[in-house]
Design a protein around this motif. Structure first.
Motif, PDB file in Angstrom:
ATOM      1  N   ALA A  23      41.282  45.145  38.028  1.00  0.00           N
ATOM      2  CA  ALA A  23      42.501  45.142  38.853  1.00  0.00           C
ATOM      3  C   ALA A  23      42.735  43.771  39.468  1.00  0.00           C
ATOM      4  N   LEU A  24      41.684  43.177  40.015  1.00  0.00           N
ATOM      5  CA  LEU A  24      41.831  41.840  40.600  1.00  0.00           C
ATOM      6  C   LEU A  24      42.183  40.800  39.534  1.00  0.00           C
ATOM      7  N   MET A  25      41.561  40.913  38.342  1.00  0.00           N
ATOM      8  CA  MET A  25      41.850  39.954  37.278  1.00  0.00           C
ATOM      9  C   MET A  25      43.243  40.145  36.683  1.00  0.00           C
ATOM     10  N   TYR A  26      43.810  41.298  36.885  1.00  0.00           N
ATOM     11  CA  TYR A  26      45.189  41.532  36.447  1.00  0.00           C
ATOM     12  C   TYR A  26      46.185  40.956  37.450  1.00  0.00           C
ATOM     13  N   TYR A  27      45.994  41.271  38.726  1.00  0.00           N
ATOM     14  CA  TYR A  27      46.975  40.907  39.745  1.00  0.00           C
ATOM     15  C   TYR A  27      46.861  39.479  40.283  1.00  0.00           C
ATOM     16  N   LEU A  28      45.655  38.973  40.476  1.00  0.00           N
ATOM     17  CA  LEU A  28      45.516  37.673  41.133  1.00  0.00           C
ATOM     18  C   LEU A  28      46.060  36.480  40.336  1.00  0.00           C
ATOM     19  N   PRO A  29      45.899  36.420  39.013  1.00  0.00           N
ATOM     20  CA  PRO A  29      46.533  35.293  38.309  1.00  0.00           C
ATOM     21  C   PRO A  29      48.050  35.251  38.519  1.00  0.00           C
ATOM     22  N   LYS A  30      48.668  36.420  38.564  1.00  0.00           N
ATOM     23  CA  LYS A  30      50.109  36.482  38.828  1.00  0.00           C
ATOM     24  C   LYS A  30      50.409  36.055  40.260  1.00  0.00           C
ATOM     25  N   ALA A  31      49.585  36.520  41.189  1.00  0.00           N
ATOM     26  CA  ALA A  31      49.830  36.238  42.608  1.00  0.00           C
ATOM     27  C   ALA A  31      49.654  34.762  42.959  1.00  0.00           C
ATOM     28  N   VAL A  32      48.649  34.113  42.373  1.00  0.00           N
ATOM     29  CA  VAL A  32      48.405  32.707  42.708  1.00  0.00           C
ATOM     30  C   VAL A  32      49.136  31.754  41.762  1.00  0.00           C
ATOM     31  N   GLY A  33      49.704  32.273  40.680  1.00  0.00           N
ATOM     32  CA  GLY A  33      50.460  31.432  39.767  1.00  0.00           C
ATOM     33  C   GLY A  33      49.608  30.571  38.860  1.00  0.00           C
ATOM     34  N   SER A  34      48.345  30.938  38.700  1.00  0.00           N
ATOM     35  CA  SER A  34      47.436  30.180  37.834  1.00  0.00           C
ATOM     36  C   SER A  34      46.477  31.157  37.178  1.00  0.00           C
ATOM     37  N   LEU A  35      46.436  31.121  35.852  1.00  0.00           N
ATOM     38  CA  LEU A  35      45.537  32.035  35.159  1.00  0.00           C
ATOM     39  C   LEU A  35      44.089  31.767  35.529  1.00  0.00           C
ATOM     40  N   SER A  36      43.611  30.544  35.342  1.00  0.00           N
ATOM     41  CA  SER A  36      42.198  30.256  35.617  1.00  0.00           C
ATOM     42  C   SER A  36      41.887  30.371  37.106  1.00  0.00           C
ATOM     43  N   GLY A  37      42.791  29.918  37.964  1.00  0.00           N
ATOM     44  CA  GLY A  37      42.560  30.040  39.408  1.00  0.00           C
ATOM     45  C   GLY A  37      42.512  31.487  39.859  1.00  0.00           C
ATOM     46  N   LEU A  97      35.931  37.456  44.501  1.00  0.00           N
ATOM     47  CA  LEU A  97      36.177  38.608  45.370  1.00  0.00           C
ATOM     48  C   LEU A  97      35.480  39.869  44.859  1.00  0.00           C
ATOM     49  N   ALA A  98      35.511  40.088  43.561  1.00  0.00           N
ATOM     50  CA  ALA A  98      34.842  41.264  42.992  1.00  0.00           C
ATOM     51  C   ALA A  98      33.331  41.170  43.175  1.00  0.00           C
ATOM     52  N   ASP A  99      32.786  39.964  43.100  1.00  0.00           N
ATOM     53  CA  ASP A  99      31.343  39.791  43.280  1.00  0.00           C
ATOM     54  C   ASP A  99      30.879  40.228  44.664  1.00  0.00           C
ATOM     55  N   VAL A 100      31.717  40.059  45.675  1.00  0.00           N
ATOM     56  CA  VAL A 100      31.347  40.484  47.020  1.00  0.00           C
ATOM     57  C   VAL A 100      31.103  41.989  47.047  1.00  0.00           C
ATOM     58  N   THR A 101      32.020  42.759  46.478  1.00  0.00           N
ATOM     59  CA  THR A 101      31.856  44.214  46.485  1.00  0.00           C
ATOM     60  C   THR A 101      30.757  44.662  45.529  1.00  0.00           C
ATOM     61  N   PHE A 102      30.430  43.825  44.550  1.00  0.00           N
ATOM     62  CA  PHE A 102      29.385  44.150  43.581  1.00  0.00           C
ATOM     63  C   PHE A 102      27.986  43.915  44.155  1.00  0.00           C
ATOM     64  N   TYR A 103      27.802  42.796  44.829  1.00  0.00           N
ATOM     65  CA  TYR A 103      26.456  42.405  45.230  1.00  0.00           C
ATOM     66  C   TYR A 103      25.881  43.190  46.401  1.00  0.00           C
ATOM     67  N   VAL A 104      26.698  43.687  47.285  1.00  0.00           N
ATOM     68  CA  VAL A 104      26.148  44.439  48.421  1.00  0.00           C
ATOM     69  C   VAL A 104      25.340  45.645  47.928  1.00  0.00           C
ATOM     70  N   PRO A 105      25.922  46.561  47.150  1.00  0.00           N
ATOM     71  CA  PRO A 105      25.093  47.683  46.673  1.00  0.00           C
ATOM     72  C   PRO A 105      24.028  47.254  45.664  1.00  0.00           C
ATOM     73  N   ALA A 106      24.305  46.226  44.850  1.00  0.00           N
ATOM     74  CA  ALA A 106      23.325  45.792  43.850  1.00  0.00           C
ATOM     75  C   ALA A 106      22.069  45.249  44.516  1.00  0.00           C
ATOM     76  N   ILE A 107      22.223  44.436  45.542  1.00  0.00           N
ATOM     77  CA  ILE A 107      21.058  43.853  46.221  1.00  0.00           C
ATOM     78  C   ILE A 107      20.284  44.917  46.980  1.00  0.00           C
ATOM     79  N   VAL A 108      20.990  45.827  47.633  1.00  0.00           N
ATOM     80  CA  VAL A 108      20.291  46.916  48.322  1.00  0.00           C
ATOM     81  C   VAL A 108      19.483  47.728  47.322  1.00  0.00           C
ATOM     82  N   SER A 109      20.080  48.063  46.190  1.00  0.00           N
ATOM     83  CA  SER A 109      19.372  48.837  45.157  1.00  0.00           C
ATOM     84  C   SER A 109      18.205  48.055  44.574  1.00  0.00           C
TER      85      SER A 109
END
Length: 150
Positions: A105-119, A127-139
């Protein structure tokens, strides 16, 4: 839980570098070929995951083989199964939400929102890594005592 930042950086840092490179390359190539933001988001997500988890699995196998060799024991298919189980425990919950919802979802919307594909892809990954690492590190920390002793 003890803050093992150095250990986490050693474990996840190289995998992240590979994942970023694979994500950007796959997203860029897919967008050039298809022009589709949906295909780009999915290709970036999958390529990043393949690079990330390929590295983590290879690292775990290498560390386990080294540990077993020092004890005069062999690495077996059973041991590989234990390595895979530890990875599922470490990343399973985080990965389900990350790969099926948050990251694409973030990779779909953010390139459009910021006007840069790579950015936009890079920002989405961070941003996705933040939500990924909290449960991953705890586990990971919880699994070290039971699932990572060979």
């Amino acid at each position: 839980m003890k803050w093992n930042v150095r250990e986490w950086l050693q474990r996840y840092g190289p995998a992240e570098v590979l994942s970023i490179l694979a994500t950007l390359a796959a997203a860029g190539l897919t967008f050039q070929l298809t022009g589709s933001y949906v295909s780009t988001a999915l290709a970036g997500t999958w390529a990043g995951n393949a690079a990330y988890f390929g590295y983590i699995l290879a690292l775990d196998i290498w560390q386990t083989r080294r540990q077993l060799r020092a004890a005069g024991r062999a690495y077996s298919a059973h041991t590989l199964g234990r390595n895979l189980r530890a990875l599922v425990v470490e990343f399973g919950l985080a990965e389900v939400f990350d790969s099926l919802l948050i990251r694409p979802a973030l990779m779909y919307y953010l390139p459009k929102a910021v006007g840069s594909l790579s950015g936009g892809i890079l920002l989405a990954k961070i941003l996705a890594d933040v939500t990924f690492y909290v449960p991953a590190i705890v586990s990971y920390e919880l699994s070290k005592k039971r699932l990572r002793r060979f």
